[in-house]
Design an enzyme around this catalytic site. Structure first.
Site, PDB file in Angstrom:
ATOM      1  N   SER A   1     -21.358   2.062  42.692  1.00  0.00           N
ATOM      2  CA  SER A   1     -21.072   0.766  42.064  1.00  0.00           C
ATOM      3  C   SER A   1     -22.369  -0.036  42.014  1.00  0.00           C
ATOM      4  CB  SER A   1     -20.037   0.010  42.916  1.00  0.00           C
ATOM      5  OG  SER A   1     -19.786  -1.270  42.375  1.00  0.00           O
TER       6      SER A   1
ATOM      7  N   TYR B   1     -16.710  -2.888  51.252  1.00  0.00           N
ATOM      8  CA  TYR B   1     -16.822  -2.106  50.011  1.00  0.00           C
ATOM      9  C   TYR B   1     -18.299  -1.905  49.627  1.00  0.00           C
ATOM     10  CZ  TYR B   1     -16.326  -0.916  45.051  1.00  0.00           C
ATOM     11  OH  TYR B   1     -16.425  -0.301  43.826  1.00  0.00           O
TER      12      TYR B   1
HETATM   13  P1  NAP Z   1      -8.285   2.718  40.578  1.00  0.00           P
HETATM   14  O1  NAP Z   1      -7.913   2.455  39.171  1.00  0.00           O
HETATM   15  O2  NAP Z   1      -7.644   1.929  41.656  1.00  0.00           O
HETATM   16  O3  NAP Z   1      -8.070   4.273  40.864  1.00  0.00           O
HETATM   17  C1  NAP Z   1      -8.375   4.801  42.118  1.00  0.00           C
HETATM   18  C2  NAP Z   1      -8.027   6.279  42.123  1.00  0.00           C
HETATM   19  O4  NAP Z   1      -8.381   6.824  43.409  1.00  0.00           O
HETATM   20  C3  NAP Z   1      -6.557   6.544  41.924  1.00  0.00           C
HETATM   21  O5  NAP Z   1      -6.399   7.735  41.200  1.00  0.00           O
HETATM   22  C4  NAP Z   1      -6.039   6.726  43.356  1.00  0.00           C
HETATM   23  O6  NAP Z   1      -4.857   7.500  43.327  1.00  0.00           O
HETATM   24  C5  NAP Z   1      -7.229   7.459  43.965  1.00  0.00           C
HETATM   25  N1  NAP Z   1      -7.351   7.375  45.422  1.00  0.00           N
HETATM   26  C6  NAP Z   1      -7.440   6.268  46.194  1.00  0.00           C
HETATM   27  N2  NAP Z   1      -7.549   6.609  47.482  1.00  0.00           N
HETATM   28  C7  NAP Z   1      -7.555   7.969  47.518  1.00  0.00           C
HETATM   29  C8  NAP Z   1      -7.645   8.908  48.572  1.00  0.00           C
HETATM   30  N3  NAP Z   1      -7.754   8.542  49.864  1.00  0.00           N
HETATM   31  N4  NAP Z   1      -7.587  10.235  48.271  1.00  0.00           N
HETATM   32  C9  NAP Z   1      -7.483  10.637  46.974  1.00  0.00           C
HETATM   33  N5  NAP Z   1      -7.394   9.780  45.942  1.00  0.00           N
HETATM   34  C10 NAP Z   1      -7.425   8.456  46.220  1.00  0.00           C
HETATM   35  O7  NAP Z   1      -9.862   2.543  40.785  1.00  0.00           O
HETATM   36  P2  NAP Z   1     -11.050   2.428  39.721  1.00  0.00           P
HETATM   37  O8  NAP Z   1     -11.253   1.006  39.420  1.00  0.00           O
HETATM   38  O9  NAP Z   1     -10.871   3.387  38.628  1.00  0.00           O
HETATM   39  O10 NAP Z   1     -12.287   2.888  40.659  1.00  0.00           O
HETATM   40  C11 NAP Z   1     -12.654   4.250  40.744  1.00  0.00           C
HETATM   41  C12 NAP Z   1     -14.013   4.343  41.411  1.00  0.00           C
HETATM   42  O11 NAP Z   1     -14.936   3.563  40.663  1.00  0.00           O
HETATM   43  C13 NAP Z   1     -14.048   3.810  42.828  1.00  0.00           C
HETATM   44  O12 NAP Z   1     -14.898   4.608  43.623  1.00  0.00           O
HETATM   45  C14 NAP Z   1     -14.631   2.419  42.663  1.00  0.00           C
HETATM   46  O13 NAP Z   1     -15.301   1.991  43.810  1.00  0.00           O
HETATM   47  C15 NAP Z   1     -15.582   2.654  41.515  1.00  0.00           C
HETATM   48  N6  NAP Z   1     -15.924   1.453  40.744  1.00  0.00           N
HETATM   49  C16 NAP Z   1     -14.968   0.805  40.000  1.00  0.00           C
HETATM   50  C17 NAP Z   1     -15.353  -0.293  39.236  1.00  0.00           C
HETATM   51  C18 NAP Z   1     -14.373  -1.023  38.338  1.00  0.00           C
HETATM   52  O14 NAP Z   1     -14.754  -2.017  37.700  1.00  0.00           O
HETATM   53  N7  NAP Z   1     -13.131  -0.591  38.243  1.00  0.00           N
HETATM   54  C19 NAP Z   1     -16.681  -0.749  39.264  1.00  0.00           C
HETATM   55  C20 NAP Z   1     -17.601  -0.061  40.050  1.00  0.00           C
HETATM   56  C21 NAP Z   1     -17.219   1.044  40.769  1.00  0.00           C
HETATM   57  P3  NAP Z   1      -3.764   7.463  44.528  1.00  0.00           P
HETATM   58  O15 NAP Z   1      -3.568   6.047  44.907  1.00  0.00           O
HETATM   59  O16 NAP Z   1      -2.550   8.139  43.946  1.00  0.00           O
HETATM   60  O17 NAP Z   1      -4.363   8.305  45.606  1.00  0.00           O
END
Ligand code: NAP
Length: 262
Positions: free
Chosen positions: A143, A157
């Site tokens: 991130s 985080y």
């Molecule tokens: P999200 O929509 O909440 O999706 C998270 C995914 O991770 C879901 O598929 C969830 O499925 C899975 N997950 C969570 N805990 C898990 C575990 N212990 N084991 C296996 N699967 C797990 O999140 P997102 O926003 O797409 O973010 C994805 C990644 O991008 C993260 O690493 C986040 O830090 C990074 N990121 C996001 C943003 C943003 O703006 N969204 C910005 C920078 C970085 P289940 O709950 O079914 O397990």
């Protein structure tokens, strides 16, 4: 322009929604065989079905990547199903908010355990298959928050996301002799289901802080991950790529205001 990566097998953790779903769909469109991972099998199966319906190859698997045995079982299953692991997109992550003074040890451990230890466990689990094949690509989803910026409520985080980059640099050195690269995508604010639920006012504020005046899409991030997986990126390892529409560039609010044309 790029050599095809069709036919390669990719494990995408956290692929049931958000950025991980975007990565899974993008790699499937590039012809990869996608192992769709989340803790919830039903949700992962929906994405695998979406890929298969549009002519791609995918299988769903439930694993909690913060648990060593489950991460190992995930890698074993990927090898059984697809014959090997060419690419790991270690993307699963959580971002609950808690300010210092309120944040508990449990809160801290959960975020570090999922985001940082989960990356370590996913990489460790997939390594035997990559070493046996004599090649591999690992792409971590980090991130901007942590490595470059901060945000109230996200000290745990930010530590986990900066920690992923520290982990990546030494992993890249250790794994280079095995022809395995380790890189990271570093998204800014990406428009996902979670962000949509925060409402238009919040989204408007976020957009205003980005020089390109829009949030990132999951494809913006997935395209960068796809590049790291391509043959053309074979000599790039231990690097983070920021995908943020310029969000981390303005040195002050004045810089953003000054940017208006005219
Ligand atoms: P999200 O929509 O909440 O999706 C998270 C995914 O991770 C879901 O598929 C969830 O499925 C899975 N997950 C969570 N805990 C898990 C575990 N212990 N084991 C296996 N699967 C797990 O999140 P997102 O926003 O797409 O973010 C994805 C990644 O991008 C993260 O690493 C986040 O830090 C990074 N990121 C996001 C943003 C943003 O703006 N969204 C910005 C920078 C970085 P289940 O709950 O079914 O397990």
């Amino acid at each position: 322009m790029f050599t095809s990566i069709a036919g390669r097998s990719v494990v995408v953790t956290g692929a049931s929604k958000g950025i991980g779903r975007g990565i899974a769909l993008r790699f499937a469109r590039a012809g990869c065989k996608v192992f769709v991972i989340s803790r919830n099998l039903y949700e992962a199966e929906k994405i695998a079905a979406e890929i298969v319906t549009s002519g791609g190859i995918a299988r769903a698997y439930a694993a909690d990547i913060s648990k060593k045995l489950e991460a190992e079982a995930m890698a074993v299953a990927a090898v059984e199903v697809f014959g090997g692991i060419d690419i790991l997109c270690s993307n699963a992550g959580i971002y609950p908010s808690a300010r210092l003074g309120v944040m508990t040890e449990t809160d801290f451990d959960l975020v570090i355990g999922t985001n940082l230890k989960g990356s370590f466990l996913s990489v460790s689990a997939c390594l035997p298959a990559m070493k046996a094949a004599g090649k591999g690509r690992i792409i971590l989803t980090s991130s901007i928050t942590g490595p470059i910026t901060g945000y109230p409520g996200w000290s745990h985080y930010g530590a986990s996301k900066a920690g992923q980059l520290g982990f990546m640099r030494t992993a890249a050195i250790e794994l280079a002799p095995f022809n395995i690269t380790v890189n990271a995508v570093m998204p800014g604010n990406v428009f996902t289901e979670g962000l949509r639920d925060m409402g238009p006012e919040y989204i408007g504020k976020m957009e205003a802080s980005v020089p390109m005046r829009r949030l990132g899409t999951v494809d913006d991030v997935a395209n960068a991950a796809l590049f790291f997986a391509s043959d053309e990126a074979a000599y790039i390892t231990g690097q983070g790529m920021v995908i943020d529409g310029g969000q981390t560039l303005p040195e002050s609010l004045a810089a953003l205001e000054e940017m208006s044309p005219g």
